[in-house]
Scaffold this motif. Sequence first.
Motif, PDB file in Angstrom:
ATOM      1  N   LEU A   1      -6.780   3.368   0.159  1.00 39.09           N
ATOM      2  CA  LEU A   1      -6.522   4.256  -1.198  1.00 39.09           C
ATOM      3  C   LEU A   1      -6.630   3.641  -2.515  1.00 39.09           C
ATOM      4  CD1 LEU A   1      -3.229   5.889   0.636  1.00 39.09           C
ATOM      5  CD2 LEU A   1      -5.366   7.053   0.181  1.00 39.09           C
TER       6      LEU A   1
ATOM      7  N   LYS B   1      -1.533   8.708  -9.259  1.00 41.04           N
ATOM      8  CA  LYS B   1      -2.266   9.891  -8.779  1.00 41.04           C
ATOM      9  C   LYS B   1      -1.573  10.651  -7.398  1.00 41.04           C
ATOM     10  CE  LYS B   1      -6.800   8.519 -10.398  1.00 41.04           C
ATOM     11  NZ  LYS B   1      -8.160   8.122  -9.716  1.00 41.04           N
ATOM     12  N   TYR B   2      -0.745   9.745  -6.873  1.00 38.56           N
ATOM     13  CA  TYR B   2      -0.244  10.086  -5.420  1.00 38.56           C
ATOM     14  C   TYR B   2       1.480  10.457  -5.887  1.00 38.56           C
ATOM     15  CZ  TYR B   2      -4.122   8.753  -3.146  1.00 38.56           C
ATOM     16  OH  TYR B   2      -5.457   8.399  -2.723  1.00 38.56           O
TER      17      TYR B   2
END
Length: 82
Positions: free
Chosen positions: A50, A79-80
Amino acid sequence: MSIQVYRIGETGYADPLLTVTENLGPQAPRHVAIKNYAENEGILSSLQKLGIVKKVVTHITTGYISFPVCEIDEEILNKYVA
Protein backbone atom coordinates in the motif's frame (compact mmCIF):
# COMPACT_ATOMS: atom_id res chain seq x y z
CA MET A 1 1.91 6.62 16.62
CA SER A 2 -0.59 3.78 16.67
CA ILE A 3 -2.07 2.21 13.58
CA GLN A 4 -5.34 0.32 13.89
CA VAL A 5 -7.51 -1.22 11.19
CA TYR A 6 -11.30 -0.99 11.36
CA ARG A 7 -14.08 -2.62 9.39
CA ILE A 8 -17.27 -0.73 8.61
CA GLY A 9 -20.07 -3.01 9.77
CA GLU A 10 -23.58 -3.33 8.39
CA THR A 11 -24.74 -0.76 10.93
CA GLY A 12 -22.32 1.79 9.47
CA TYR A 13 -20.18 1.86 12.59
CA ALA A 14 -16.46 1.11 12.57
CA ASP A 15 -15.60 -2.17 14.28
CA PRO A 16 -11.98 -2.66 15.42
CA LEU A 17 -10.36 -5.37 13.31
CA LEU A 18 -6.69 -5.37 14.36
CA THR A 19 -3.93 -3.28 15.86
CA VAL A 20 -0.94 -3.11 13.53
CA THR A 21 1.63 -1.50 15.80
CA GLU A 22 3.21 -2.56 19.07
CA ASN A 23 4.26 -0.14 21.81
CA LEU A 24 7.90 -0.99 22.52
CA GLY A 25 8.89 2.39 23.91
CA PRO A 26 9.86 5.66 22.25
CA GLN A 27 10.50 5.52 18.51
CA ALA A 28 11.90 8.07 16.09
CA PRO A 29 9.28 10.28 14.41
CA ARG A 30 7.33 8.40 11.71
CA HIS A 31 8.66 5.04 12.94
CA VAL A 32 6.58 2.22 14.40
CA ALA A 33 7.14 -1.38 15.49
CA ILE A 34 4.85 -3.62 13.44
CA LYS A 35 3.13 -6.67 14.93
CA ASN A 36 3.60 -9.12 12.06
CA TYR A 37 2.81 -12.46 13.72
CA ALA A 38 -0.19 -14.52 14.93
CA GLU A 39 -3.42 -12.88 13.72
CA ASN A 40 -1.36 -10.10 12.06
CA GLU A 41 0.89 -12.42 10.05
CA GLY A 42 1.51 -10.87 6.62
CA ILE A 43 0.39 -7.34 7.59
CA LEU A 44 3.88 -5.91 7.00
CA SER A 45 3.83 -7.07 3.38
CA SER A 46 0.35 -5.57 2.90
CA LEU A 47 1.43 -2.23 4.37
CA GLN A 48 4.47 -2.19 2.09
CA LYS A 49 2.31 -2.87 -0.99
CA LEU A 50 0.00 0.00 0.00
CA GLY A 51 3.04 2.29 0.36
CA ILE A 52 2.33 2.98 4.05
CA VAL A 53 5.61 1.35 5.11
CA LYS A 54 8.54 3.02 3.35
CA LYS A 55 11.20 0.67 4.69
CA VAL A 56 12.18 -1.57 7.57
CA VAL A 57 14.97 0.25 9.43
CA THR A 58 15.78 -2.25 12.20
CA HIS A 59 14.31 -4.98 14.38
CA ILE A 60 13.62 -5.09 18.12
CA THR A 61 13.61 -8.50 19.77
CA THR A 62 11.69 -9.04 22.96
CA GLY A 63 11.36 -12.55 24.32
CA TYR A 64 10.87 -14.86 21.33
CA ILE A 65 9.42 -12.20 19.03
CA SER A 66 11.27 -9.89 16.63
CA PHE A 67 9.39 -6.76 15.65
CA PRO A 68 10.35 -4.88 12.47
CA VAL A 69 10.69 -1.14 13.12
CA CYS A 70 9.45 0.64 10.03
CA GLU A 71 9.46 4.14 8.62
CA ILE A 72 5.89 5.16 7.80
CA ASP A 73 4.84 7.42 4.93
CA GLU A 74 2.33 9.61 6.77
CA GLU A 75 1.04 11.16 3.54
CA ILE A 76 0.03 7.73 2.20
CA LEU A 77 -1.28 6.63 5.62
CA ASN A 78 -3.52 9.70 5.80
CA LYS A 79 -5.22 8.62 2.55
CA TYR A 80 -6.60 5.60 4.44
CA VAL A 81 -7.65 7.47 7.58
CA ALA A 82 -11.40 7.76 7.98
